[in-house]
Each structure stands twice: as C-alpha cells, then as structure tokens.
Enzyme design. Structure first.
Site, PDB file in Angstrom:
ATOM      1  N   GLU A 161     -16.795   5.681   5.181  1.00  0.00           N
ATOM      2  CA  GLU A 161     -15.115   5.552   6.566  1.00  0.00           C
ATOM      3  C   GLU A 161     -15.278   6.793   7.398  1.00  0.00           C
ATOM      4  OE1 GLU A 161     -11.032   5.300   4.751  1.00  0.00           O
ATOM      5  OE2 GLU A 161     -11.551   7.591   3.470  1.00  0.00           O
ATOM      6  N   ARG A 202       0.801  -0.852  -0.184  1.00  0.00           N
ATOM      7  CA  ARG A 202      -0.047   0.005  -0.067  1.00  0.00           C
ATOM      8  C   ARG A 202       0.878   1.356   0.160  1.00  0.00           C
ATOM      9  NH1 ARG A 202      -4.487   0.562   4.147  1.00  0.00           N
ATOM     10  NH2 ARG A 202      -3.064   1.072   5.993  1.00  0.00           N
ATOM     11  N   LYS A 241      -2.502   7.045   1.649  1.00  0.00           N
ATOM     12  CA  LYS A 241      -2.179   7.677   3.222  1.00  0.00           C
ATOM     13  C   LYS A 241      -0.910   8.887   2.512  1.00  0.00           C
ATOM     14  CE  LYS A 241      -1.943   5.236   6.758  1.00  0.00           C
ATOM     15  NZ  LYS A 241      -3.039   5.243   7.264  1.00  0.00           N
TER      16      LYS A 241
HETATM   17  C1  LIG Z   1      -8.428   7.115   6.409  1.00  0.00           C
HETATM   18  C2  LIG Z   1      -8.571   5.794   6.617  1.00  0.00           C
HETATM   19  N1  LIG Z   1      -8.717   5.120   7.100  1.00  0.00           N
HETATM   20  C3  LIG Z   1      -8.798   3.658   6.867  1.00  0.00           C
HETATM   21  C4  LIG Z   1      -8.032   3.212   8.062  1.00  0.00           C
HETATM   22  C5  LIG Z   1      -8.104   1.602   8.303  1.00  0.00           C
HETATM   23  O1  LIG Z   1      -7.253   1.116   7.362  1.00  0.00           O
HETATM   24  P1  LIG Z   1      -6.143  -0.212   8.024  1.00  0.00           P
HETATM   25  O2  LIG Z   1      -6.669  -0.931   8.826  1.00  0.00           O
HETATM   26  O3  LIG Z   1      -4.418  -0.338   7.444  1.00  0.00           O
HETATM   27  O4  LIG Z   1      -5.027   0.620  10.052  1.00  0.00           O
HETATM   28  C6  LIG Z   1      -7.304   4.003   8.526  1.00  0.00           C
HETATM   29  C7  LIG Z   1      -5.923   4.016   9.237  1.00  0.00           C
HETATM   30  O5  LIG Z   1      -4.780   3.075   8.477  1.00  0.00           O
HETATM   31  C8  LIG Z   1      -7.235   5.299   7.721  1.00  0.00           C
HETATM   32  O6  LIG Z   1      -6.887   6.544   7.618  1.00  0.00           O
END
Ligand SMILES: Cc1ncc(COP(=O)(O)O)c(C=O)c1O
Length: 344
Positions: A222, A86, A188
């Site tokens: 989300e 990712r 991210k």
């Molecule tokens: C905006 C956002 N959505 C979802 C997630 C959850 O992602 P993950 O399960 O890979 O940590 C995160 C955290 O990293 C995030 O910052």
C-alpha cells in the site's frame, strides 16, 4: 467558528484544514467505561496534562470516513459500520478498553448531523475523523496501557485530497524501508504515519512523487494513505489481506463493485517484477476514503521512471471510480447497503 470553515472554500483550502464547529466527545474513565452525553458540543480545545500517555507513548488511533451530499439534496454517510468496527479493532491493538462499534457509530452520526451545514456539494464532502487518545497521566507508563481517554468525532469540509482533481499521480516505489511494523500495519494509529513520513518526503523531493508505494523486499502492499490496485479490461489485482497493511474500506468496496461488473478478482501477493511488466499494458490506481480512486500515471523505481500505459487515467479505473462515486453520491441504487442517511 473554528478555522473559518463557513467562510473558506474547501476546494482551495488544504484538505483537512477547515473544521465543522461541533464535535461529539465521550470520556473513558478507569473502571466505568465510556460516558457519552448523547449530543454534540461546541468544538473546543482539549485540556491535556503534559504527561498525557498519548503524547509520550502514542496511545492514539483514528478513523477517516465521509458524508456526501446526495443527488436529491439529502445527506448520507458511506459505510459507517465498517469504519466503526475498524476503529474498535484499532483500539484493541492499542490495548485500551474498546468502545462498542455502536457507540462509535452513534457519535459519528451525531457529529455529522450537528455539522451537516458544513458539507460542500460534490465533488466535495464532509470528512469525518473519529479519534481516541489515551489520557492516563503517567510518564512512567511505557509498558502499561492508558485506562482513561477521550473518544471524539470531528468533521472537516473537504474538496480534493490530491490538489488538481483527477490527474495521473506519480508514485515512488520503496523496497527497503517498510511503512510501519508488520503487526501494526492494519491499525490506524498516528505512529504509523510518522514512520512513513521520512521516505515520503524524500520521494517528493528526489522523484517529484505524490506518494510512496511500499514494496518491502519486492512485496507490493500500500502507499502511505491508500491501497493499491492493478486493473485491465478483464482482471482486478490487489494484495491479499494480512496484518501488515490497512484493510481499506474503499479497497473492499472496489473489490465488490468490480466483481459486480464482471471483473475477475485476484487477491494475492503482487511481486514487483509483475508490476513493472504490467504497466506496459495495464492500469494502476490508488484507493482510499480521501483519495477515492486515483489513477497512477508514472512509477519511479531505483532511478527509473516508468510510464503506466500512456500515462493518462485508464478507462477501467474511471469506470470503477464512477461506480463507486455513483453509490456514494446517491446517483445509483445501493445494493450492498453502504449508505446511512442522516438528518441535514
Ligand atoms: C495506510 C492507509 N492505507 C489504506 C487506506 C485506505 O483505507 P480506506 O479506504 O478505508 O480509507 C488509508 C486511508 O485511510 C491509509 O491511511
């Protein structure tokens, strides 16, 4: 020793405020790719020219994953390859030269091994933060990518993301302001988080909310830092993937574990009307590396406060949470190969 991580208690310090004292660091040089010396170095300040690209044009991205102390005392990183991939994808979206996933993985493993002694016992963990910043010095380069950069991995001993451990959260539903732009939702990148900050601070102040759930135009996606699920005794429902939101590694893990446990999986759009009707009988939770699985007890929307069932963590949420943490902590077999053992 930075921020006194050895002396301070990660369970009382704010999440992410303590640091392991070693880091891994690679430099991206124009035309010659990434140079990594192959070992960790002392965590030191970086020296940056004030005209550095990342400081002006947000050529920066990061990852977040964890290493957990295992039931047998060893140490393992959770889903390191998925996070490395990712990261590569985020760098590509910044139009910078991507590192290989293998380099990111190696730098993560080396950083964890070098900081292993900082790992608190469960429910604490060693949070790992791979980061890339564009270091091109040119304040006129708004329309050009940075062709140089620092790729580094730092670590942070952490307790609970949400102060107070497992407690039902209050989330506020935002239907007008999107979290970020549709084409950058799956990246991210720090810019996404600062965009979500205004609505998040408003929701904390006006609705005593822990997080904002973004549902632009009624499309539930989300929160500012986690994915969102509905669950009852039979079904697990979450928004289908597209480029508008982050493809959570925890989200993918929960879907796999729920299928293993016999839940019917529905990855599809989740209209706001359905969510409002659902909370009378079903459960809702957030998923993320930091949040793990966090039950939602109250939803605030347009001045109303809706209680999610009895407002308490539901049995299905706790069951899925336990299935996940059992694998993360080495209390259960690892049928999907998610744990990477490391020295320490
Ligand atoms: C905006 C956002 N959505 C979802 C997630 C959850 O992602 P993950 O399960 O890979 O940590 C995160 C955290 O990293 C995030 O910052």
């Amino acid at each position: 020793m930075s921020a006194g991580a050895a002396e301070q208690d990660p369970f009382s310090a704010p999440f992410g405020s303590l640091f392991g004292d070693r880091m891994t660091l690679a430099t991206l040089e124009p035309g010659s790719g990434y140079r990594y010396p192959g070992h960790a170095v002392a965590l030191e300040n970086l020296s940056l020219h004030p005209g550095t690209h990342a400081l002006h044009y947000a050529s920066a991205c990061f990852e977040g994953l964890k290493a957990h102390r295992q039931a047998d005392g060893s140490l393992a990183i959770f889903r390191v390859d998925d996070h490395a991939e990712r990261m590569v994808q985020s760098v590509q979206r910044l139009s910078m030269v991507p590192p290989t996933a293998e380099l990111v993985r190696t730098m993560i493993v080396d950083a964890v091994e070098a900081n292993a002694s900082f790992t608190p016992d469960p429910p604490g963990s060693l949070y790992i933060r791979p980061t890339l910043i564009g270091t091109l010095v040119n304040i006129g380069a708004a329309a050009a990518p940075s062709d140089s950069g620092f790729l580094y991995v730092i670590t942070s001993p952490v307790g609970d993301y949400f102060a107070g451990g497992i407690r039902p959260l209050t989330i506020h539903i935002e239907t007008e302001i999107p979290r970020t732009t549709p084409q950058f939702g799956m990246v991210k990148s720090g810019a996404n988080y600062v965009m979500a900050l205004g609505p998040t601070l408003d929701a904390k102040r006006d609705h005593a909310a822990d997080q904002v759930l973004f549902a632009t135009g009624g499309d539930v996606t989300e929160t500012g830092a986690s994915n969102f699920f509905l669950v009852d005794d039979d079904r697990l429902i979450t928004r289908n993937l597209d480029e508008s939101f982050l493809h959570g590694v925890t989200r993918a893990s929960v879907l796999t574990l729920a299928a293993d446990l016999g839940y019917e999986i529905e990855e599809r759009s989740v209209p706001l009307d359905e969510l409002e009707a659902w909370v009378d009988h079903g459960e809702a939770f957030l998923s993320g590396t930091a949040a793990v699985l966090a039950p939602v007890g109250t939803i605030t929307i347009a001045g109303d406060r809706l209680q999610v069932r009895d407002g308490q963590p539901g049995a299905n949420t706790l069951r899925l949470r336990e299935a996940l943490t059992d694998i993360q902590l080495g209390r259960a077999d690892d049928p999907h190969g998610w744990r990477t053992p490391v020295e320490g």
